[in-house]
Structure formats: structure tokens, C-alpha cells
Design a protein around this motif. Structure first.
Motif, PDB file in Angstrom:
ATOM      1  N   PRO A  63     -47.715   9.860   4.327  1.00 14.28           N
ATOM      2  CA  PRO A  63     -48.920  11.012   4.731  1.00 14.28           C
ATOM      3  C   PRO A  63     -49.278  11.326   6.082  1.00 14.28           C
ATOM      4  CG  PRO A  63     -49.242   8.706   3.389  1.00 14.28           C
ATOM      5  CD  PRO A  63     -47.909   8.857   4.053  1.00 14.28           C
ATOM      6  N   LYS A  64     -49.957  12.341   6.402  1.00 17.85           N
ATOM      7  CA  LYS A  64     -49.998  12.806   7.573  1.00 17.85           C
ATOM      8  C   LYS A  64     -51.188  12.176   8.575  1.00 17.85           C
ATOM      9  CE  LYS A  64     -47.158  15.964   7.164  1.00 17.85           C
ATOM     10  NZ  LYS A  64     -45.789  15.491   7.318  1.00 17.85           N
ATOM     11  N   SER A  65     -52.058  11.318   7.904  1.00 16.26           N
ATOM     12  CA  SER A  65     -53.146  10.754   8.570  1.00 16.26           C
ATOM     13  C   SER A  65     -52.662   9.239   9.025  1.00 16.26           C
ATOM     14  CB  SER A  65     -54.245  10.437   7.543  1.00 16.26           C
ATOM     15  OG  SER A  65     -53.801   9.482   6.571  1.00 16.26           O
ATOM     16  N   VAL A  66     -51.265   9.086   9.095  1.00 15.09           N
ATOM     17  CA  VAL A  66     -50.901   7.487   9.099  1.00 15.09           C
ATOM     18  C   VAL A  66     -50.210   7.764  10.666  1.00 15.09           C
ATOM     19  CG1 VAL A  66     -49.202   5.752   8.645  1.00 15.09           C
ATOM     20  CG2 VAL A  66     -50.496   7.167   6.845  1.00 15.09           C
ATOM     21  N   LYS A  67     -50.501   6.771  11.628  1.00 17.65           N
ATOM     22  CA  LYS A  67     -49.909   6.852  12.909  1.00 17.65           C
ATOM     23  C   LYS A  67     -49.232   5.173  12.963  1.00 17.65           C
ATOM     24  CE  LYS A  67     -53.858   6.808  15.036  1.00 17.65           C
ATOM     25  NZ  LYS A  67     -55.301   7.022  14.199  1.00 17.65           N
ATOM     26  N   ALA A  68     -47.907   5.488  13.429  1.00 18.51           N
ATOM     27  CA  ALA A  68     -47.114   4.139  13.690  1.00 18.51           C
ATOM     28  C   ALA A  68     -46.843   4.116  15.244  1.00 18.51           C
ATOM     29  CB  ALA A  68     -45.717   4.484  13.116  1.00 18.51           C
ATOM     30  N   GLN A  69     -47.091   2.859  15.763  1.00 14.66           N
ATOM     31  CA  GLN A  69     -46.735   2.394  17.165  1.00 14.66           C
ATOM     32  C   GLN A  69     -45.965   1.234  17.234  1.00 14.66           C
ATOM     33  OE1 GLN A  69     -51.188   1.341  17.670  1.00 14.66           O
ATOM     34  NE2 GLN A  69     -50.927   2.390  19.823  1.00 14.66           N
ATOM     35  N   ILE A  70     -45.033   1.454  18.202  1.00 13.09           N
ATOM     36  CA  ILE A  70     -43.886   0.476  18.447  1.00 13.09           C
ATOM     37  C   ILE A  70     -44.484  -0.605  19.377  1.00 13.09           C
ATOM     38  CG2 ILE A  70     -41.895  -0.313  19.406  1.00 13.09           C
ATOM     39  CD1 ILE A  70     -40.983   2.572  18.625  1.00 13.09           C
ATOM     40  N   GLN A  71     -44.788  -1.806  18.992  1.00 13.47           N
ATOM     41  CA  GLN A  71     -45.173  -2.685  19.922  1.00 13.47           C
ATOM     42  C   GLN A  71     -44.332  -4.083  20.135  1.00 13.47           C
ATOM     43  OE1 GLN A  71     -49.034  -3.857  17.762  1.00 13.47           O
ATOM     44  NE2 GLN A  71     -50.074  -2.394  19.029  1.00 13.47           N
ATOM     45  N   GLY A  72     -43.649  -3.988  21.082  1.00 11.35           N
ATOM     46  CA  GLY A  72     -42.672  -5.163  21.106  1.00 11.35           C
ATOM     47  C   GLY A  72     -41.408  -4.986  20.209  1.00 11.35           C
ATOM     48  N   ASP A  73     -41.264  -6.239  19.466  1.00 12.28           N
ATOM     49  CA  ASP A  73     -40.310  -6.206  18.314  1.00 12.28           C
ATOM     50  C   ASP A  73     -40.898  -6.073  16.919  1.00 12.28           C
ATOM     51  OD1 ASP A  73     -41.542  -8.603  18.129  1.00 12.28           O
ATOM     52  OD2 ASP A  73     -39.828  -9.726  18.105  1.00 12.28           O
ATOM     53  N   GLU A  74     -42.019  -5.450  16.620  1.00 16.15           N
ATOM     54  CA  GLU A  74     -42.725  -5.001  15.732  1.00 16.15           C
ATOM     55  C   GLU A  74     -43.328  -3.527  15.665  1.00 16.15           C
ATOM     56  OE1 GLU A  74     -47.144  -7.220  15.886  1.00 16.15           O
ATOM     57  OE2 GLU A  74     -45.415  -8.560  15.518  1.00 16.15           O
ATOM     58  N   LEU A  75     -43.778  -3.202  14.676  1.00 12.88           N
ATOM     59  CA  LEU A  75     -44.434  -1.798  14.441  1.00 12.88           C
ATOM     60  C   LEU A  75     -45.831  -1.920  13.736  1.00 12.88           C
ATOM     61  CD1 LEU A  75     -42.975   1.008  14.903  1.00 12.88           C
ATOM     62  CD2 LEU A  75     -42.327   1.011  12.536  1.00 12.88           C
ATOM     63  N   ARG A  76     -46.792  -1.436  14.371  1.00 11.97           N
ATOM     64  CA  ARG A  76     -47.861  -1.256  13.696  1.00 11.97           C
ATOM     65  C   ARG A  76     -48.196   0.129  13.054  1.00 11.97           C
ATOM     66  NH1 ARG A  76     -52.749  -3.901  15.968  1.00 11.97           N
ATOM     67  NH2 ARG A  76     -51.334  -5.651  15.149  1.00 11.97           N
ATOM     68  N   VAL A  77     -48.743   0.141  11.853  1.00  8.54           N
ATOM     69  CA  VAL A  77     -48.925   1.285  11.346  1.00  8.54           C
ATOM     70  C   VAL A  77     -50.379   1.318  10.947  1.00  8.54           C
ATOM     71  CG1 VAL A  77     -48.435   2.620   8.924  1.00  8.54           C
ATOM     72  CG2 VAL A  77     -46.720   1.359  10.269  1.00  8.54           C
ATOM     73  N   SER A  78     -51.294   2.395  11.222  1.00 10.00           N
ATOM     74  CA  SER A  78     -52.582   2.346  11.134  1.00 10.00           C
ATOM     75  C   SER A  78     -52.891   3.843  10.502  1.00 10.00           C
ATOM     76  CB  SER A  78     -53.305   2.251  12.095  1.00 10.00           C
ATOM     77  OG  SER A  78     -53.224   3.307  13.165  1.00 10.00           O
ATOM     78  N   SER A  79     -54.139   3.681   9.712  1.00  8.88           N
ATOM     79  CA  SER A  79     -54.655   5.049   9.087  1.00  8.88           C
ATOM     80  C   SER A  79     -56.183   4.657   8.502  1.00  8.88           C
ATOM     81  CB  SER A  79     -53.955   5.410   7.746  1.00  8.88           C
ATOM     82  OG  SER A  79     -54.450   6.438   7.187  1.00  8.88           O
ATOM     83  N   LYS A  80     -56.810   5.748   8.561  1.00 14.25           N
ATOM     84  CA  LYS A  80     -58.293   5.489   8.020  1.00 14.25           C
ATOM     85  C   LYS A  80     -58.167   5.324   6.578  1.00 14.25           C
ATOM     86  CE  LYS A  80     -60.955   7.921  11.171  1.00 14.25           C
ATOM     87  NZ  LYS A  80     -61.123   6.899  12.049  1.00 14.25           N
ATOM     88  N   SER A  81     -57.125   5.723   5.743  1.00 16.75           N
ATOM     89  CA  SER A  81     -57.081   5.337   4.101  1.00 16.75           C
ATOM     90  C   SER A  81     -56.228   4.470   4.089  1.00 16.75           C
ATOM     91  CB  SER A  81     -56.943   6.926   3.643  1.00 16.75           C
ATOM     92  OG  SER A  81     -56.334   6.525   2.219  1.00 16.75           O
ATOM     93  N   ARG A  82     -56.575   3.225   3.394  1.00 14.38           N
ATOM     94  CA  ARG A  82     -55.867   2.272   2.760  1.00 14.38           C
ATOM     95  C   ARG A  82     -54.698   2.561   1.739  1.00 14.38           C
ATOM     96  NH1 ARG A  82     -57.939  -3.419   2.679  1.00 14.38           N
ATOM     97  NH2 ARG A  82     -58.977  -3.751   4.552  1.00 14.38           N
ATOM     98  N   ASP A  83     -55.218   3.613   1.017  1.00 13.99           N
ATOM     99  CA  ASP A  83     -54.123   4.332   0.083  1.00 13.99           C
ATOM    100  C   ASP A  83     -52.979   4.826   0.695  1.00 13.99           C
ATOM    101  OD1 ASP A  83     -56.060   3.322  -2.110  1.00 13.99           O
ATOM    102  OD2 ASP A  83     -56.726   5.479  -2.174  1.00 13.99           O
TER     103      ASP A  83
END
Length: 162
Positions: A118-138
Motif C-alpha cells: 500500500p502507498k501509505s506504508v513507509k519502511a526504514q532500515i535500522q541496523g539489522d532490522e526493518l521498521r515498517v510504519s503506517s497510519k492504517s493497521r490494515d
């Protein structure tokens, strides 16, 4: 409302690996086809060492260990086994558990999320993991389903869902 997020990690429970190793060692010590052939499996520093007197038997030890990992819900993608090597009179295989997502793999996953998620999702690389965030839990649920459907060449887990 604040963003919801989760982390994509590649971690292995060391205790579960140890339990699988102990179960494999016990089975190898009791099985008839492994009697008097120098069959062994155990830790060698951070690696797992398997050895036997023939290449077929050392591959059989590897197969037993992999079946124990599967029973303990540890992905075989997290276990990297080498090729059987002749050492003196016996064959050895060294294997190691892969932990952490490399920068290259993290970029692959974030590209999949950017291109197919989905377009509202952002992914950030943080060391050896990836944080995925969005306003919508769906949308986050969609990303998890998307990544579970992909055949990645490393094991992933989804943690810290909030």
C-alpha cells in the motif's frame, strides 16, 4: 492518531537451536545405522559441527538435525550448512545460524514494500532490522501478508506490532 508499526527481523532463538541439536545428538547416539561410525554433532564455537566416516552418513546427520529444527519451528533459511569436506579419515560439515538482515536484503524487502505494498506504508532500515510504519493497521497487515507470500532467501519474523 500516531502511526502504527512493526519490525521485520531475522533472529533465531538460540535455546531452541540448542534443543534441536541435543535431540539430534541423542537420536544419532541411539540409531543403529550410526553405531561405531564416529557420528557426532555438536557446537564448535559459534558453528555447528557434524562428522562421520562417510559422506552419506554426515549428510544423514545433517538431515536429522534439519528435521529437528523444523519440528521446533526454526526456518531452514536461517541455517547455512557448508559442503561435506574430508578431514583426515572422516567427513565434516560445518553449519551456522544466520541472524540479522543484511543491508542488501533490507533494501530488497523495502523495495518490495514500496513497489507492491500500500502507498501509505513507509519502511526504514535500522541496523539489522526493518521498521515498517503506517497510519492504517490494515495496510500493515497487508504488508505482512505480502511478505509471507514472497519466497525470500532468508528467514523473517514480524515483531513489535503496535
Amino acid at each position: 492518531m500516531a502511526d502504527s508499526s512493526f519490525d521485520i527481523v531475522s533472529k533465531v532463538d538460540r535455546q531452541e537451536v540448542d534443543n534441536a541439536l541435543n535431540q539430534a545428538a541423542k537420536e544419532i547416539s541411539q540409531r543403529f545405522d550410526f553405531k561405531n561410525v564416529g557420528a557426532y554433532i555438536g557446537w564448535s564455537g559459534e558453528q555447528i559441527e557434524m562428522r562421520a566416516n562417510t559422506e552419506e552418513r554426515v549428510n544423514a546427520i545433517l538431515d536429522v538435525f534439519q528435521s529437528k529444527l523444523i519440528k521446533r519451528q526454526i526456518s531452514l533459511k536461517a541455517f547455512d550448512a557448508g559442503e561435506p569436506k574430508l578431514s583426515g579419515k572422516e567427513y565434516k560439515i560445518f553449519g551456522s545460524m544466520q541472524e540479522g538482515i543484511s543491508q542488501e536484503n533490507a533494501k530488497k524487502v523495502s523495495k518490495i514494500i514500496r513497489d507492491e505494498g500500500p502507498k501509505s506504508v513507509k519502511a526504514q532500515i535500522q541496523g539489522d532490522e526493518l521498521r515498517v510504519s503506517s497510519k492504517s493497521r490494515d495496510d500493515l497487515q497487508e504488508v505482512i501478508a505480502l511478505l509471507k507470500g514472497k519466497d525470500l532467501d532468508f528467514a523473517v519474523q514480524f515483531v513489535n506490532y503496535r
